[in-house]
Design an enzyme around this catalytic site. Structure first.
Site, mmCIF file in Angstrom:
data_model
loop_
_atom_site.group_PDB
_atom_site.id
_atom_site.type_symbol
_atom_site.label_atom_id
_atom_site.label_comp_id
_atom_site.label_asym_id
_atom_site.label_seq_id
_atom_site.Cartn_x
_atom_site.Cartn_y
_atom_site.Cartn_z
ATOM 1 N N ASN A 207 9.022 26.662 88.467
ATOM 2 C CA ASN A 207 10.452 26.443 88.743
ATOM 3 C C ASN A 207 11.079 27.728 89.268
ATOM 4 O O ASN A 207 10.392 28.738 89.436
ATOM 5 C CB ASN A 207 11.166 25.939 87.479
ATOM 6 C CG ASN A 207 11.057 26.942 86.353
ATOM 7 O OD1 ASN A 207 11.555 28.055 86.431
ATOM 8 N ND2 ASN A 207 10.356 26.558 85.289
ATOM 9 N N ALA A 272 13.634 31.291 78.536
ATOM 10 C CA ALA A 272 12.641 30.939 79.556
ATOM 11 C C ALA A 272 12.833 29.496 80.009
ATOM 12 O O ALA A 272 13.245 28.636 79.230
ATOM 13 C CB ALA A 272 11.234 31.109 78.969
ATOM 14 N N ASP A 276 8.369 21.453 81.097
ATOM 15 C CA ASP A 276 8.268 20.393 80.089
ATOM 16 C C ASP A 276 6.929 19.682 80.164
ATOM 17 O O ASP A 276 6.436 19.166 79.169
ATOM 18 C CB ASP A 276 9.402 19.378 80.286
ATOM 19 C CG ASP A 276 10.741 19.968 79.885
ATOM 20 O OD1 ASP A 276 10.778 20.690 78.877
ATOM 21 O OD2 ASP A 276 11.746 19.726 80.580
ATOM 22 N N LYS A 286 -10.511 23.438 94.481
ATOM 23 C CA LYS A 286 -9.281 23.190 95.243
ATOM 24 C C LYS A 286 -9.197 21.711 95.645
ATOM 25 O O LYS A 286 -10.171 21.163 96.154
ATOM 26 C CB LYS A 286 -9.295 24.088 96.485
ATOM 27 C CG LYS A 286 -8.027 24.045 97.265
ATOM 28 C CD LYS A 286 -8.101 24.968 98.450
ATOM 29 C CE LYS A 286 -6.969 24.639 99.395
ATOM 30 N NZ LYS A 286 -7.231 25.117 100.726
ATOM 31 N N ASP A 303 7.251 22.087 72.787
ATOM 32 C CA ASP A 303 8.624 22.603 72.891
ATOM 33 C C ASP A 303 8.705 23.844 71.995
ATOM 34 O O ASP A 303 8.805 23.737 70.767
ATOM 35 C CB ASP A 303 9.628 21.534 72.455
ATOM 36 C CG ASP A 303 11.051 21.969 72.766
ATOM 37 O OD1 ASP A 303 11.386 23.160 72.539
ATOM 38 O OD2 ASP A 303 11.835 21.129 73.253
ATOM 39 N N LYS A 334 21.044 18.869 72.716
ATOM 40 C CA LYS A 334 19.919 19.798 72.526
ATOM 41 C C LYS A 334 20.114 20.653 71.265
ATOM 42 O O LYS A 334 19.151 20.958 70.560
ATOM 43 C CB LYS A 334 19.745 20.698 73.768
ATOM 44 C CG LYS A 334 19.085 19.946 74.912
ATOM 45 C CD LYS A 334 18.861 20.769 76.156
ATOM 46 C CE LYS A 334 18.268 19.878 77.243
ATOM 47 N NZ LYS A 334 18.255 20.453 78.562
HETATM 48 O O1 PMT Z 1 15.813 33.261 85.111
HETATM 49 P P1 PMT Z 1 17.100 33.209 85.893
HETATM 50 O O2 PMT Z 1 16.856 33.029 87.372
HETATM 51 O O3 PMT Z 1 18.029 34.349 85.583
HETATM 52 O O4 PMT Z 1 17.869 31.864 85.459
HETATM 53 C C1 PMT Z 1 18.382 31.746 84.171
HETATM 54 C C2 PMT Z 1 18.122 30.341 83.583
HETATM 55 C C3 PMT Z 1 18.904 29.315 84.381
HETATM 56 C C4 PMT Z 1 16.636 30.011 83.637
HETATM 57 C C5 PMT Z 1 18.607 30.405 82.094
HETATM 58 O O5 PMT Z 1 19.973 30.698 82.056
HETATM 59 C C6 PMT Z 1 18.337 29.081 81.376
HETATM 60 O O6 PMT Z 1 19.102 28.139 81.418
HETATM 61 N N1 PMT Z 1 17.173 29.016 80.695
HETATM 62 C C7 PMT Z 1 16.673 27.795 80.031
HETATM 63 C C8 PMT Z 1 16.043 26.901 81.059
HETATM 64 C C9 PMT Z 1 15.509 25.615 80.462
HETATM 65 O O7 PMT Z 1 14.316 25.434 80.422
HETATM 66 O O8 PMT Z 1 16.414 24.828 79.961
HETATM 67 P P2 PMT Z 1 16.108 23.369 79.277
HETATM 68 O O9 PMT Z 1 17.446 22.758 79.101
HETATM 69 O O10 PMT Z 1 15.080 22.639 80.024
HETATM 70 O O11 PMT Z 1 15.486 23.737 77.884
HETATM 71 C C10 PMT Z 1 16.268 23.873 76.701
HETATM 72 C C11 PMT Z 1 15.740 24.984 75.827
HETATM 73 O O12 PMT Z 1 14.456 24.645 75.334
HETATM 74 C C12 PMT Z 1 15.604 26.326 76.511
HETATM 75 O O13 PMT Z 1 16.003 27.325 75.583
HETATM 76 C C13 PMT Z 1 14.123 26.446 76.801
HETATM 77 O O14 PMT Z 1 13.662 27.809 76.772
HETATM 78 C C14 PMT Z 1 13.511 25.660 75.640
HETATM 79 N N2 PMT Z 1 12.248 24.977 75.962
HETATM 80 C C15 PMT Z 1 12.210 23.986 76.886
HETATM 81 C C16 PMT Z 1 11.026 23.328 77.122
HETATM 82 C C17 PMT Z 1 9.882 23.658 76.389
HETATM 83 N N3 PMT Z 1 8.733 23.054 76.602
HETATM 84 N N4 PMT Z 1 9.940 24.653 75.486
HETATM 85 C C18 PMT Z 1 11.099 25.302 75.252
HETATM 86 O O15 PMT Z 1 11.146 26.218 74.414
#
Ligand code: PMT
Length: 395
Positions: A207, A272, A276, A286, A303, A334
């Site tokens: 991403n 991060a 997902d 390849k 997660d 969330k």
């Molecule tokens: O890196 P930059 O370019 O500065 O951009 C910043 C950002 C947009 C990436 C940052 O501000 C941000 O929003 N990060 C979280 C991105 C994300 O994965 O969001 P989500 O809504 O999909 O996930 C929710 C939370 O669960 C997040 O804290 C994520 O780290 C966590 N997560 C999600 C999926 C997973 N499998 N494991 C997780 O821990």
């Protein structure tokens, strides 16, 4: 600077970084502090007591059994005199000796006899720093409340690269004087950047996360005195000063790195953009272009944030929510579903959130919400760290 912080005992051990201690003493004196210096015998091979005498205005001491010095101020008196003790550079040998309570030279004896907060700025070859024996000593000392400043990552005097450089004197001074930082001595883990989920030996799904927001947070916590561990996906960013960084690629590697370093962490910030899903199969060769339509089967990744929050002795958790719509609703969902203490929601897509240098956040927690307006990610991170400190203080 706190009122009680006037007298600093600087310890210097044997290592090439000892030359930087002259600058440390100069900066402390410049800040109006009364400084006394103690060198180990090995340190005198790199710098002379006379240099420190000239810089501090007081004779520097080396020997434990020195009649003239003991008559002026005995070593126990010197240990009582200090408001803070800082050992910079602190060699691997010195850490080992104080971890085990040795009192075989003046400096180690003073560290044992003093009740003043002890700061150490380690400096050594990166392999020595990472050696399990050194890491055991570090853990033991941290457990006793010893405050570590650095070491930092970069080129070393031996020509190798890695973690082991002594923190810059300015940073050591900041830490000594700002020992009251909002997260002073607290252990914080931050995840940052994207993950890459391999499809075949040359392709992956990922991403647009640049890691900027997470790195800015790691830096902001470090400035507030925290011991920061940053677990990062692949990004093109330099490690903030004083931050311990662990690089990973996939979501599963990130999860393993997080859980390995989790014991003892008091705060966890999931910034991060963790994938997902990952391709169910990673092809060993390849993938050939022999189909018009290529179907991919994806499997759900762990997660990490939810798993950390569900631990029996979970740290305080701050998650992020990256949303293209229904920001508030999705963020609150969330917060609830992942069982986190706080969630920082940002709009993403159309040039927002990911990659860019500025951002805005809406932060939610059980007792309230706050909007942090559009600004550079560095200042946004500082605001978020302050907000988190006030929410934690209210709990
Ligand atoms: O890196 P930059 O370019 O500065 O951009 C910043 C950002 C947009 C990436 C940052 O501000 C941000 O929003 N990060 C979280 C991105 C994300 O994965 O969001 P989500 O809504 O999909 O996930 C929710 C939370 O669960 C997040 O804290 C994520 O780290 C966590 N997560 C999600 C999926 C997973 N499998 N494991 C997780 O821990």
């Amino acid at each position: 600077m706190s009122e009680s912080m006037k007298r600093v005992l600087v310890g210097v051990t044997g290592g090439i970084a000892a030359y930087k201690s002259c600058e440390l003493v100069r900066l402390l004196v410049k800040r109006g502090l009364d400084v006394r210096v103690v060198l180990t015998p090995a340190a005198t091979r790199f710098v002379t007591p006379l240099s420190f005498q000239a810089l501090s205005g007081h004779p520097a001491r080396v020997e434990l059994f020195d009649e003239a010095h003991e008559a002026a101020m005995g070593h126990i008196e010197l240990a009582r005199w200090a408001d803070r003790v800082v050992v910079a550079p602190a060699s691997a040998d010195f850490l080992a000796r104080i971890a085990h309570g040795h009192a075989d030279d003046l400096l180690a004896t003073l560290c044992l006899a003093s009740e003043a907060p002890l700061f150490v700025a380690p400096a050594m070859n990166h392999r020595m720093w990472l050696h399990p024996a050194t890491q055991d000593n570090v853990e033991r000392l941290r457990g006793r409340g010893v405050d570590f400043v650095g070491p930092e990552e970069g080129g070393q005097a031996c020509g190798e690269e890695g973690v082991g450089r002594m923190a810059e004197p300015r940073r050591i001074v900041e830490r000594l004087l700002d020992g009251d930082g909002l997260f002073a001595g607290r252990r914080v883990m931050v995840t940052a950047g994207p993950t890459r989920e391999p499809l075949d030996p040359v392709r992956y799904i990922s991403n647009r996360s640049s890691g900027r927001m997470g790195f800015a947070l790691a830096e902001a916590f470090a400035r507030e005195g925290a011991e920061v561990t940053l677990v990062s996906g692949p990004v093109a960013l330099a490690t903030p000063a004083g931050v311990r960084r662990i690089d990973v690629e996939t979501a599963r590697q990130m999860r393993d790195a997080v859980f390995q370093a989790l014991p003892g962490q008091e705060f966890f910030i999931g910034c991060a953009a963790v994938a997902d899903y990952r391709p169910e199969r990673e092809e060993r060769r390849k993938i050939k272009k022999s189909f018009d339509i290529l179907e991919l089967k994806m499997r759900r990744n762990p997660d990490i944030l939810a798993e950390v929050a569900a631990q029996p002795a979970a740290p305080f958790t701050l998650g992020f929510a990256a949303e293209t719509e229904d920001l508030r609703q999705n963020a609150l969902r969330k917060l609830e579903e992942k069982g986190v203490d706080m969630i920082a929601a940002n709009r993403v897509g159309d040039g927002m959130g990911f990659e860019v240098e500025r951002n805005e956040l809406e932060v939610f927690w059980k007792g309230g919400r706050e909007r942090l307006p559009y600004q550079g990610k560095d200042s946004l991170a500082r605001r978020l760290v302050q907000l988190m400190a006030s929410v934690v203080a209210e709990e």
